[in-house]
Motif scaffolding. Structure first.
Motif, PDB file in Angstrom:
ATOM      1  N   ASP A   1      33.605  38.490  38.034  1.00 48.95           N
ATOM      2  CA  ASP A   1      34.169  38.993  36.783  1.00 48.95           C
ATOM      3  C   ASP A   1      35.689  38.846  36.814  1.00 48.95           C
ATOM      4  OD1 ASP A   1      35.155  40.609  34.693  1.00 48.95           O
ATOM      5  OD2 ASP A   1      33.414  41.945  34.819  1.00 48.95           O
ATOM      6  N   PRO A   2      36.277  38.088  35.884  1.00 50.91           N
ATOM      7  CA  PRO A   2      37.742  37.915  35.880  1.00 50.91           C
ATOM      8  C   PRO A   2      38.505  39.237  35.849  1.00 50.91           C
ATOM      9  CG  PRO A   2      36.710  36.371  34.370  1.00 50.91           C
ATOM     10  CD  PRO A   2      35.626  37.311  34.815  1.00 50.91           C
ATOM     11  N   ASP A   3      37.951  40.252  35.193  1.00 53.83           N
ATOM     12  CA  ASP A   3      38.640  41.553  35.152  1.00 53.83           C
ATOM     13  C   ASP A   3      38.709  42.167  36.545  1.00 53.83           C
ATOM     14  OD1 ASP A   3      39.036  41.364  32.430  1.00 53.83           O
ATOM     15  OD2 ASP A   3      37.275  42.580  31.911  1.00 53.83           O
ATOM     16  N   GLN A   4      37.648  42.023  37.319  1.00 52.34           N
ATOM     17  CA  GLN A   4      37.656  42.549  38.677  1.00 52.34           C
ATOM     18  C   GLN A   4      38.633  41.773  39.556  1.00 52.34           C
ATOM     19  OE1 GLN A   4      35.894  45.161  40.308  1.00 52.34           O
ATOM     20  NE2 GLN A   4      35.499  45.880  38.231  1.00 52.34           N
ATOM     21  N   ARG A   5      38.702  40.472  39.367  1.00 52.89           N
ATOM     22  CA  ARG A   5      39.650  39.685  40.158  1.00 52.89           C
ATOM     23  C   ARG A   5      41.088  40.063  39.807  1.00 52.89           C
ATOM     24  NH1 ARG A   5      36.065  35.535  38.892  1.00 52.89           N
ATOM     25  NH2 ARG A   5      37.558  34.266  37.717  1.00 52.89           N
ATOM     26  N   ARG A   6      41.334  40.326  38.538  1.00 55.99           N
ATOM     27  CA  ARG A   6      42.682  40.786  38.156  1.00 55.99           C
ATOM     28  C   ARG A   6      43.004  42.129  38.799  1.00 55.99           C
ATOM     29  NH1 ARG A   6      41.626  38.003  33.263  1.00 55.99           N
ATOM     30  NH2 ARG A   6      40.470  39.764  32.382  1.00 55.99           N
ATOM     31  N   ALA A   7      42.021  43.024  38.832  1.00 50.67           N
ATOM     32  CA  ALA A   7      42.238  44.333  39.450  1.00 50.67           C
ATOM     33  C   ALA A   7      42.549  44.187  40.935  1.00 50.67           C
ATOM     34  CB  ALA A   7      41.015  45.222  39.248  1.00 50.67           C
ATOM     35  N   MET A   8      41.865  43.273  41.612  1.00 47.25           N
ATOM     36  CA  MET A   8      42.136  43.035  43.025  1.00 47.25           C
ATOM     37  C   MET A   8      43.517  42.402  43.222  1.00 47.25           C
ATOM     38  SD  MET A   8      39.690  44.240  44.860  1.00 47.25           S
ATOM     39  CE  MET A   8      39.622  45.560  43.630  1.00 47.25           C
ATOM     40  N   ALA A   9      43.898  41.506  42.340  1.00 51.82           N
ATOM     41  CA  ALA A   9      45.234  40.897  42.422  1.00 51.82           C
ATOM     42  C   ALA A   9      46.306  41.959  42.219  1.00 51.82           C
ATOM     43  CB  ALA A   9      45.371  39.784  41.392  1.00 51.82           C
TER      44      ALA A   9
END
Length: 373
Positions: free
Chosen positions: A203-211
């Motif tokens: 999920d791109p939103d989860q990857r953004r949160a991790m970034a």
């Protein structure tokens, strides 16, 4: 073709709906009205009943329903040496058709050297092992080591204990290797590592949160795969290991969305497990196309039946879904299951035990129809 080793053609993820008497006993124990021995006796009886439910549904594997846990992962994680509950809570935003719901599990703190002083869930597995009969295989489910990191990351690790994250991983994976060795010694032949992180990262939103947390989110799944392999290095003979990846499961709700496309190639080709339990119950799961990366020596367990509501799926629709999946992976490499547990936390999803039983029986019947009894 039948499968004589796990995962089986009809299987399930692990957690099952807690009976009301068990939930009441947990409340009474928390309030000090019953002692640990009385709670354990009530748990024992509930586990015996749920083992019978699985056998009667026709399943060839059985868990204890995770009846002795409050949640699928934190009960394990808090029993690792060096991990304690943090005073603050996490807030995880789940979604469902009606809107949003927040879940606030206790956070964790890595404030000591990681290790394994006890065989976690060892007594629980032994009790289960001694109560399965008729060729049923007892399965133990534990959270993947990735979950320890995904739940808190660097902010949860005391820098006075681990100034280097690679030392953290070395101790964590060593603790897991010891856990794997010990449960095999207890007779475990079927171990499942539950790992939502590898599904969330699609999920791109989860990857953004991790970034935003300072992680290399484009390659975090590769790091998790590498460390999971380290945790399984030198695993004992006779032990089948699978992993389960869903996008969140709490009171009919989910966290992440999107297909397995982002992680699929590395996941299926690099993660050294025998099988993959995959969530495929609705459009949030994406297409079956990522299954084209599954190598010939691996098995995928397609979670075609939802645990998020009680309505029973159409057998014709499920059969059509299998036909669609077979465009990308040989059906001989496929098994079927619910998309997740029925009760990842003690609250459970909003369906009845009878509906749970019907869904499990449907999977067995469909598997018999597709692969033979």
């Amino acid at each position: 073709m039948l499968r004589d080793t796990p995962p089986f053609r009809a299987d399930h993820v692990g957690s099952l709906l807690r009976p009301p008497r068990l939930l009441q006993a947990r409340e009474e124990h928390a309030a000090g009205r019953i002692d640990a021995a009385e709670l354990r006796a009530i748990e024992d009886h509930a586990v015996e009943e749920v083992v019978a439910l699985q056998r009667e549904a026709g399943l060839r594997s059985a868990t204890d329903g995770e009846f002795r846990r409050g949640s699928w992962h934190m009960d394990f994680i808090y029993r690792l040496d060096g991990i304690s509950k943090a005073h603050d809570n996490l807030t995880v935003h789940f979604r469902n058709a009606a809107g949003e719901i927040d879940f606030t599990p206790a956070a964790l703190r890595v404030d000591g050297r990681l290790g394994l002083s006890e065989t976690i869930f060892g007594d629980d597995f032994t009790f289960l092992r001694d109560r399965v009969t008729d060729g049923v295989t007892p399965k133990l489910t534990i959270p993947s080591p990735s979950m320890v990191h995904y739940r808190g990351g660097a902010a949860a690790i005391d820098p006075d204990v681990y100034s280097d994250v690679e030392e953290f991983w070395a101790d964590l994976t060593a603790a897991y290797r010891e856990q794997v060795r010990r449960v095999r010694k207890l007779g475990c032949t079927y171990l499942q590592l539950d790992d939502t992180s590898l599904a969330y990262l699609n999920d791109p939103d989860q990857r953004r949160a991790m970034a935003d947390r300072g992680e290399d989110s484009e390659h975090l799944h590769e790091a998790y795969i590498r460390h999971l392999n380290e945790a399984l290095a030198g695993r004992p003979d006779g032990l089948t290991v699978t992993t389960h990846m869903c996008r969140g499961n709490f009171r009919d709700s989910w966290v992440a969305e999107g297909g397995y496309d982002f992680v699929a190639e590395a996941l299926f080709n690099q993660l050294e497990v025998d099988g993959f339990f995959l969530e495929y119950d609705d459009e949030r799961s994406g297409t079956f196309e990522p299954l084209r990366h599954v190598p010939a020596d691996k098995v995928v367990v397609l979670g075609l039946v939802t645990t998020k509501h009680g309505e029973l799926e159409s057998r014709d629709v499920l059969r059509a879904r299998l036909d669609e999946a077979s465009k990308y992976v040989d059906l001989d490499q496929v098994c079927i299951s619910p998309q997740c547990g029925f009760s990842s936390t003690s609250e459970g999803n909003s369906l009845s035990v009878d509906q749970e039983r019907a869904k499990l029986a449907l999977l067995v019947e469909l598997a018999d129809e597709v692969w033979g009894r």
